[in-house]
Design a protein around this motif. Structure first.
Motif, PDB file in Angstrom:
ATOM      1  N   ILE A  30       0.806  -1.225   0.000  1.00 29.41           N
ATOM      2  CA  ILE A  30       0.000   0.000   0.000  1.00 29.41           C
ATOM      3  C   ILE A  30       0.835   1.269   0.000  1.00 29.41           C
ATOM      4  N   SER A  31       2.119   1.166   0.366  1.00 30.10           N
ATOM      5  CA  SER A  31       2.947   2.367   0.434  1.00 30.10           C
ATOM      6  C   SER A  31       4.395   1.948   0.654  1.00 30.10           C
ATOM      7  N   SER A  36      12.293   3.369   2.363  1.00 30.32           N
ATOM      8  CA  SER A  36      11.941   2.800   1.055  1.00 30.32           C
ATOM      9  C   SER A  36      11.536   1.325   1.140  1.00 30.32           C
ATOM     10  N   SER A  37      11.279   0.818   2.350  1.00 34.90           N
ATOM     11  CA  SER A  37      10.768  -0.543   2.487  1.00 34.90           C
ATOM     12  C   SER A  37       9.293  -0.582   2.103  1.00 34.90           C
ATOM     13  N   MET A  38       8.853  -1.708   1.537  1.00 31.98           N
ATOM     14  CA  MET A  38       7.457  -1.852   1.156  1.00 31.98           C
ATOM     15  C   MET A  38       6.579  -2.022   2.399  1.00 31.98           C
ATOM     16  N   ILE A  39       5.461  -1.297   2.449  1.00 29.79           N
ATOM     17  CA  ILE A  39       4.471  -1.447   3.506  1.00 29.79           C
ATOM     18  C   ILE A  39       3.386  -2.364   2.969  1.00 29.79           C
TER      19      ILE A  39
END
Length: 340
Positions: A30-31, A36-39
């Motif tokens: 989602i973000s 810069s890690s993926m949520i």
């Protein structure tokens, strides 16, 4: 926005395929974090062997509202045997707020005022767009689980736009004692989902930052009741002793500053003129008594005993004409108090 939403395949989530009769955990990006890690929001998808309705159940759209999270975790661990259709179970919708133990996204916006969102908007709007497309875009019905706001508590109740027959169906099937009629605010998930043809209700119950066993049990039971009504789950529904449709509600507000002594509790049925709270100074000297303006059921209350003029104290739902407070109180197993 158009009233049409592109429908996505419940069985395909990116490269992951979930067939009939299967269940799986998926992770929806989602973000990105500041590093810069993926949520990624964790989602459990459960499919029956037969096709049928798709129902989403979400919680923690406000990151501090955790009773719904507890209910969805219970449903996942219960391993429901669906007779048809599919379930999308999302214990924490607003993961960024959940990680911060707060109601709002890191950009200080309310995710539940941001739907259907925009792919080129602010952080909350972008999150809302992805969640809306990927979850509402796969569903035929929705249930969104909430608690009261900070320093308040709610008796478990269901809310939905009852002018929509499909919403009325699942709202009453949920089996809550209290059902509030209303569309909900603009940008809210339930309102915007209804706008694109996915009838959606919310359940409100309990307090923030807690997983309360009674509220969790009420929410899980309600979800199962809806699934039974949609013929997705076997067994009889578990209904409340009565059900009140509330068309009008009102917050009783403090008239003076001081310390509050409460005379009612959430879920209680009260009569017009009945004392709701007594306001005193810090030495316990009475300043004023707040009274019920009509026959009502107590939907929610403040949990803060000190207040200043105008602050909300007690949320009352007006009993419909023909509903006798004494009878309802007896159905709840209590004894009706007289107004003083």
């Amino acid at each position: 926005m158009s009233n049409e939403l592109q429908k996505l395949d419940i069985g395909r989530w990116g490269d992951q395929v979930i067939g009939l009769g299967e269940d799986a955990d998926v992770h929806l990006t989602i973000s990105e974090s500041y590093s810069s890690s993926m949520i990624q929001v964790p989602i459990h998808v459960r499919r029956a062997k037969a096709e049928g309705p798709v129902v989403f159940v979400t919680a923690a759209i406000h990151g501090d509202e955790l009773n719904g999270t507890g209910a969805i975790r219970e449903l996942i661990q219960e391993e429901l045997e669906l007779t048809r259709g599919s379930l999308i179970l999302v214990p924490v919708l607003n993961l960024l707020a959940f990680d911060r133990h707060t109601r709002y996204t890191p950009d200080r916006r309310d995710l539940n005022r941001s739907f259907p969102g925009s792919a080129s908007g602010n952080m909350a709007s972008r999150m809302a767009r992805t969640l809306f497309d990927q979850i509402v875009g796969r569903a035929d019905f929705g249930i969104d689980l909430h608690t009261a706001a900070i320093r308040r508590t709610n008796y478990p109740n269901v809310r939905g736009d009852l002018s929509n027959p499909a919403v009325r169906r699942i709202a009453t099937a949920f089996g809550s004692e209290i059902v509030l009629n209303g569309q909900g605010p603009g940008g809210a998930l339930r309102r915007e989902a209804c706008q694109v043809g996915c009838p959606t209700i919310i359940m409100e119950g309990g307090e923030i930052w807690k997983v309360e066993p009674d509220v969790v049990a009420n929410a899980a039971r309600g979800v199962r009741n809806v699934l039974r009504d949609l013929q997705m789950l076997g067994g009889p529904p578990e209904q409340a002793p009565y059900q009140v449709i509330v068309e009008t509600s009102k917050w009783v507000r403090a008239e003076k500053g001081g310390f509050l002594q409460f005379h009612v509790q959430p879920g209680e049925v009260i009569v017009k003129g009945q004392p709701v709270a007594t306001n005193t100074n810090l030495l316990g000297r009475e300043r004023c008594i707040l009274e019920a303006p009509f026959d009502a059921v107590v939907i929610g209350m403040t949990t803060l005993p000190a207040g200043s003029p105008g602050e909300p104290v007690c949320h009352l739902g007006m009993l419909p004409e023909g509903f006798d407070p004494e009878t309802l109180h007896q159905l709840r197993g209590g004894t009706q108090r007289e107004a003083t």
